[in-house]
Design an enzyme around this catalytic site. Structure first.
Site, PDB file in Angstrom:
ATOM      1  N   GLU A   7     -21.399  76.951 124.217  1.00  0.00           N
ATOM      2  CA  GLU A   7     -21.584  77.946 125.166  1.00  0.00           C
ATOM      3  C   GLU A   7     -22.817  78.412 126.061  1.00  0.00           C
ATOM      4  O   GLU A   7     -23.970  79.368 125.079  1.00  0.00           O
ATOM      5  CB  GLU A   7     -20.883  79.288 125.092  1.00  0.00           C
ATOM      6  CG  GLU A   7     -21.452  79.935 122.917  1.00  0.00           C
ATOM      7  CD  GLU A   7     -21.156  81.068 122.727  1.00  0.00           C
ATOM      8  OE1 GLU A   7     -20.821  82.177 123.485  1.00  0.00           O
ATOM      9  OE2 GLU A   7     -21.080  81.398 121.949  1.00  0.00           O
ATOM     10  N   ASP A  76     -21.207  80.772 119.111  1.00  0.00           N
ATOM     11  CA  ASP A  76     -22.366  81.602 118.415  1.00  0.00           C
ATOM     12  C   ASP A  76     -21.402  82.458 117.282  1.00  0.00           C
ATOM     13  O   ASP A  76     -20.287  82.350 117.636  1.00  0.00           O
ATOM     14  CB  ASP A  76     -22.929  83.267 119.391  1.00  0.00           C
ATOM     15  CG  ASP A  76     -23.658  82.703 120.179  1.00  0.00           C
ATOM     16  OD1 ASP A  76     -24.710  81.223 119.945  1.00  0.00           O
ATOM     17  OD2 ASP A  76     -24.190  82.981 120.766  1.00  0.00           O
ATOM     18  N   ASP A  78     -20.513  85.118 116.336  1.00  0.00           N
ATOM     19  CA  ASP A  78     -20.017  86.264 116.899  1.00  0.00           C
ATOM     20  C   ASP A  78     -18.333  86.974 117.713  1.00  0.00           C
ATOM     21  O   ASP A  78     -18.136  85.947 117.391  1.00  0.00           O
ATOM     22  CB  ASP A  78     -21.005  87.082 117.956  1.00  0.00           C
ATOM     23  CG  ASP A  78     -21.549  86.578 119.236  1.00  0.00           C
ATOM     24  OD1 ASP A  78     -20.246  85.228 119.113  1.00  0.00           O
ATOM     25  OD2 ASP A  78     -22.340  86.264 119.913  1.00  0.00           O
ATOM     26  N   ASP A  80     -17.631  87.560 119.963  1.00  0.00           N
ATOM     27  CA  ASP A  80     -17.344  85.993 121.892  1.00  0.00           C
ATOM     28  C   ASP A  80     -17.098  85.155 121.135  1.00  0.00           C
ATOM     29  O   ASP A  80     -16.523  83.636 121.744  1.00  0.00           O
ATOM     30  CB  ASP A  80     -18.592  86.302 123.102  1.00  0.00           C
ATOM     31  CG  ASP A  80     -18.232  87.866 123.320  1.00  0.00           C
ATOM     32  OD1 ASP A  80     -17.370  88.573 123.664  1.00  0.00           O
ATOM     33  OD2 ASP A  80     -19.864  88.785 123.837  1.00  0.00           O
TER      34      ASP A  80
END
Length: 212
Positions: A7, A76, A78, A80
């Site tokens: 991403e 990542d 997290d 998102d």
């Protein structure tokens, strides 16, 4: 051979700099992909990123031409990143389930923390590993929290995508009710899903994860 799906430019840049150019390639997403659940194959040709991804893998007509043995989702750690991970898994399950069934789709795990002193550096993939590393290194070690893949220096990243990289295989069980699972998690936001989310909500503190 491996294709990393990442991403953003930052993560793509780190992996591109650290990869083995003979066996590893990188496909960088421009943003969050479309939720493909319930859509027809037509969307793969109309959506630029989906179209480029199927061409990069050469799976438009058959898996026999698959260019990479491992397709690795590298996002990542997290909210998102997890969302993008689920959207990509949904895409493959919706349009190319055999790629998953035949064991080609993986999730990459990278360190969440770096704990070090002047003599030793320990990379930690969980809070438990972080706590153990602090105990091992003694008083006041330097602790770094990696908020995203782009924050990991390419010179360090090389160690995390080598032959012993941490991967989870995306697996479809023989008795899996795939359609029902996709409908529940990726379909319309029903009251049942809202209730499931509330009942399974977890809050992370510094050292523990608490179920609410």
């Amino acid at each position: 051979t491996t294709l990393f799906i990442t991403e953003g430019d930052s993560a793509s840049g780190s992996i591109t700099s650290a990869r083995d150019v003979d066996t590893q390639a990188v496909f960088g997403l421009k943003g969050k992909p479309l939720n493909a659940f319930g859509l027809t194959k037509k969307v793969v040709y109309e959506n630029e990123e989906f179209n480029l991804l199927q061409h990069a893998l050469d799976i438009e007509d058959t898996l026999e031409n698959l260019r990479y043995n491992r397709v690795v989702i590298a996002t990542d750690a997290d909210v998102d990143g997890f969302h993008i991970r689920m959207l990509l898994i949904t895409f493959f399950l919706q349009f190319f389930p055999d790629l998953v069934r035949k064991g080609h789709l993986y999730i990459l795990h990278t360190p969440l923390f770096r704990v070090r002193n002047k003599k030793e550096t320990i990379y930690c993939y969980s809070d438990e590993e972080r706590i153990a590393a602090i105990a091992k290194l003694g008083k006041n070690p330097e602790i770094t929290r990696f908020k995203g893949l782009g924050e990991i220096d390419p010179s360090e990243f090389k160690a995390f995508i080598g032959w012993d990289m941490r991967l989870d295989l995306v697996h479809i069980g023989s008795n899996s009710k795939l359609k029902d699972a996709l409908s529940f998690f990726m379909g319309k936001n029903t009251e049942d899903r809202k209730r499931y989310t509330i009942d399974n909500l977890r809050i992370e503190t510094n050292d523990v994860e608490v179920a609410v």
